[in-house]
Scaffold this motif. Structure first.
Motif, PDB file in Angstrom:
ATOM      1  N   CYS A   1      84.080  -3.982   7.412  1.00 29.83           N
ATOM      2  CA  CYS A   1      84.356  -5.179   7.164  1.00 29.83           C
ATOM      3  C   CYS A   1      83.520  -6.369   8.533  1.00 29.83           C
ATOM      4  O   CYS A   1      83.730  -5.863   9.688  1.00 29.83           O
ATOM      5  N   SER A   2      82.957  -6.933   8.077  1.00 35.10           N
ATOM      6  CA  SER A   2      81.992  -7.892   9.051  1.00 35.10           C
ATOM      7  C   SER A   2      82.757  -9.397   9.014  1.00 35.10           C
ATOM      8  O   SER A   2      83.104  -9.792   8.016  1.00 35.10           O
ATOM      9  N   TYR A   3      82.535 -10.092  10.181  1.00 35.86           N
ATOM     10  CA  TYR A   3      83.419 -11.188  10.350  1.00 35.86           C
ATOM     11  C   TYR A   3      82.870 -12.331  11.275  1.00 35.86           C
ATOM     12  O   TYR A   3      82.128 -11.853  12.254  1.00 35.86           O
ATOM     13  N   ASP A   4      82.946 -13.505  11.032  1.00 38.99           N
ATOM     14  CA  ASP A   4      82.914 -14.590  12.248  1.00 38.99           C
ATOM     15  C   ASP A   4      84.158 -15.150  12.427  1.00 38.99           C
ATOM     16  O   ASP A   4      84.578 -16.127  11.677  1.00 38.99           O
ATOM     17  N   ALA A   5      84.750 -14.735  13.307  1.00 36.65           N
ATOM     18  CA  ALA A   5      86.203 -15.000  13.666  1.00 36.65           C
ATOM     19  C   ALA A   5      86.413 -14.674  14.988  1.00 36.65           C
ATOM     20  O   ALA A   5      86.320 -13.758  15.557  1.00 36.65           O
ATOM     21  N   ASN A   6      87.576 -15.647  15.745  1.00 35.55           N
ATOM     22  CA  ASN A   6      88.110 -15.190  16.965  1.00 35.55           C
ATOM     23  C   ASN A   6      89.565 -14.710  16.659  1.00 35.55           C
ATOM     24  O   ASN A   6      90.503 -15.359  16.472  1.00 35.55           O
ATOM     25  N   PHE A   7      89.701 -13.544  16.333  1.00 39.21           N
ATOM     26  CA  PHE A   7      90.879 -12.901  15.677  1.00 39.21           C
ATOM     27  C   PHE A   7      91.696 -12.072  16.987  1.00 39.21           C
ATOM     28  O   PHE A   7      90.954 -11.588  17.964  1.00 39.21           O
ATOM     29  N   THR A   8      92.914 -11.616  16.688  1.00 38.31           N
ATOM     30  CA  THR A   8      93.410 -10.914  18.003  1.00 38.31           C
ATOM     31  C   THR A   8      93.816  -9.506  17.265  1.00 38.31           C
ATOM     32  O   THR A   8      94.221  -8.623  17.919  1.00 38.31           O
ATOM     33  N   ILE A   9      93.867  -9.395  15.822  1.00 36.11           N
ATOM     34  CA  ILE A   9      94.102  -8.069  15.443  1.00 36.11           C
ATOM     35  C   ILE A   9      93.432  -7.955  14.018  1.00 36.11           C
ATOM     36  O   ILE A   9      93.498  -8.852  13.259  1.00 36.11           O
ATOM     37  N   LEU A  10      92.914  -6.831  13.746  1.00 34.21           N
ATOM     38  CA  LEU A  10      92.338  -6.220  12.434  1.00 34.21           C
ATOM     39  C   LEU A  10      92.834  -5.089  11.852  1.00 34.21           C
ATOM     40  O   LEU A  10      93.284  -4.198  12.555  1.00 34.21           O
ATOM     41  N   ASN A  11      93.452  -5.197  10.561  1.00 33.03           N
ATOM     42  CA  ASN A  11      93.886  -4.092   9.838  1.00 33.03           C
ATOM     43  C   ASN A  11      93.367  -3.629   8.777  1.00 33.03           C
ATOM     44  O   ASN A  11      92.785  -4.560   7.938  1.00 33.03           O
ATOM     45  N   TRP A  12      93.227  -2.450   8.460  1.00 33.65           N
ATOM     46  CA  TRP A  12      92.831  -1.746   7.193  1.00 33.65           C
ATOM     47  C   TRP A  12      94.052  -1.243   6.493  1.00 33.65           C
ATOM     48  O   TRP A  12      94.621  -0.256   7.159  1.00 33.65           O
TER      49      TRP A  12
ATOM     50  N   CYS B   1      83.558  -0.814  16.123  1.00 29.49           N
ATOM     51  CA  CYS B   1      84.520  -1.914  15.944  1.00 29.49           C
ATOM     52  C   CYS B   1      84.200  -2.981  17.129  1.00 29.49           C
ATOM     53  O   CYS B   1      84.283  -2.567  18.275  1.00 29.49           O
ATOM     54  N   GLY B   2      83.733  -4.057  16.758  1.00 31.91           N
ATOM     55  CA  GLY B   2      83.610  -5.011  18.066  1.00 31.91           C
ATOM     56  C   GLY B   2      83.731  -6.216  17.348  1.00 31.91           C
ATOM     57  O   GLY B   2      84.266  -6.699  16.432  1.00 31.91           O
ATOM     58  N   PRO B   3      82.642  -7.563  17.977  1.00 32.36           N
ATOM     59  CA  PRO B   3      83.025  -8.610  18.057  1.00 32.36           C
ATOM     60  C   PRO B   3      82.717  -9.238  16.511  1.00 32.36           C
ATOM     61  O   PRO B   3      83.080 -10.283  16.059  1.00 32.36           O
ATOM     62  N   THR B   4      81.875  -8.423  15.737  1.00 33.19           N
ATOM     63  CA  THR B   4      81.277  -8.975  14.647  1.00 33.19           C
ATOM     64  C   THR B   4      81.572  -8.058  13.555  1.00 33.19           C
ATOM     65  O   THR B   4      81.419  -8.415  12.149  1.00 33.19           O
ATOM     66  N   GLU B   5      81.946  -6.538  13.682  1.00 37.13           N
ATOM     67  CA  GLU B   5      82.081  -5.845  12.526  1.00 37.13           C
ATOM     68  C   GLU B   5      82.915  -4.639  12.983  1.00 37.13           C
ATOM     69  O   GLU B   5      83.005  -3.954  13.943  1.00 37.13           O
ATOM     70  N   CYS B   6      83.790  -4.112  12.078  1.00 35.61           N
ATOM     71  CA  CYS B   6      84.644  -2.832  12.151  1.00 35.61           C
ATOM     72  C   CYS B   6      84.217  -1.965  10.908  1.00 35.61           C
ATOM     73  O   CYS B   6      84.169  -2.154   9.785  1.00 35.61           O
ATOM     74  N   ARG B   7      83.358  -0.779  11.364  1.00 43.49           N
ATOM     75  CA  ARG B   7      82.877   0.433  10.513  1.00 43.49           C
ATOM     76  C   ARG B   7      83.637   1.623  10.626  1.00 43.49           C
ATOM     77  O   ARG B   7      83.698   2.081  11.533  1.00 43.49           O
ATOM     78  N   LEU B   8      83.998   2.162   9.430  1.00 42.34           N
ATOM     79  CA  LEU B   8      84.681   3.325   9.469  1.00 42.34           C
ATOM     80  C   LEU B   8      83.993   4.271   8.380  1.00 42.34           C
ATOM     81  O   LEU B   8      83.318   4.111   7.367  1.00 42.34           O
TER      82      LEU B   8
END
Length: 264
Positions: free
Chosen positions: A42-53, A87-94
């Protein structure tokens, strides 16, 4: 004096104005039977506080950049391992490994900013994992023919973790449940059919996962009865057949008696 507050205000404005969106999302639509692992991201351009799968309603991975540790994973049906690639500022890969067909389902990536200005973004994709062909159990050691006074024996070659249940002519032999070897007295079968069918069934967690049956010829045992004539010391054997044929010795004895009567 005014430069520092201005910079802080500018940073706040820029952060608030930053786009909040998922830019790329990948869950494979189909996983072939010979593939045991997949990468999802999941790649993103966002200032988020939590990411869930999620898989369906079940959360299986969480990323909170401000927490220690920042990532956590949770078990889900059909997925043997969940490995973090990045998992970082622009992408989370599993990487999801040791997949079974139960891994099929709807997968979702959620981004959330849980403080003002509250924001939320989500993407979903369905993944289907092809079923893997299993080796069926094998019934070994069954003879080609049995009489109803013989013991039927067989062996079931099956999965190591399976519970074995034996069936003879469609009826379970309850006392043999869990045994790899079958031993059953032919007298209790009481079948009128010309064949006897022996089935080995594999169960895991109470669920039938495979079965195999084999057949043998089924015969009634021939019994011999012995009778003694009072006027002779020689026994006469009579076969327990439908015609009850007299033996040659009885015919000879009767013939002798008849000749004696004619002479006298």
């Amino acid at each position: 004096m005014w430069l520092a507050p201005a910079l802080l205000l500018l940073a706040h404005v820029l952060t608030a104005a930053r786009a909040f969106k998922i830019t790329n999302f990948h869950v494979p639509a189909y996983v072939p039977a010979d593939q045991t692992s997949v990468d999802i991201w999941c790649s993103y351009d966002a200032n988020f506080t939590i990411l869930n799968w999620f898989k369906g309603p079940i959360e299986f991975f969480r990323y909170k950049p401000t927490s220690v540790p920042s990532t956590r994973s949770f078990p889900i049906l059909g997925v043997g391992t969940i490995d973090l690639i990045s998992c970082g500022p622009t992408e989370c890969r599993l990487r999801l490994g040791h997949l079974t067909e139960e891994a099929s389902g709807l997968y979702r990536c959620d981004l959330e900013l849980d403080k003002p200005p509250y924001k939320f973004e989500t993407r979903t994709g369905y993944m289907r994992v092809a079923s893997r062909q299993r080796r069926k159990p094998v019934v070994e050691g069954l003879a080609g023919e049995y009489y109803d006074d013989e013991e039927i024996q067989a062996y079931c070659r099956a999965e190591n973790n399976a519970e074995i249940r034996w069936y003879v002519n469609g009826k379970e032999v309850m006392e043999q449940r869990g045994n790899r070897s079958l031993k059953v007295d032919g007298k209790v079968i009481n079948s009128t059919e010309p064949t006897v069918t022996v089935q080995c069934a594999e169960f895991i967690d109470g669920k039938l996962i495979g079965s195999k049956d084999a057949q043998a010829r089924w015969k009634k045992a021939i019994k011999t009865l012995t009778y003694t004539d009072d006027s002779s010391d020689q026994p006469c054997a009579i076969a327990n057949s439908s015609n009850f044929k007299l033996s040659f010795n009885i015919y000879s004895h009767l013939l002798c008696l008849l000749v004696s009567c004619v002479i006298f």
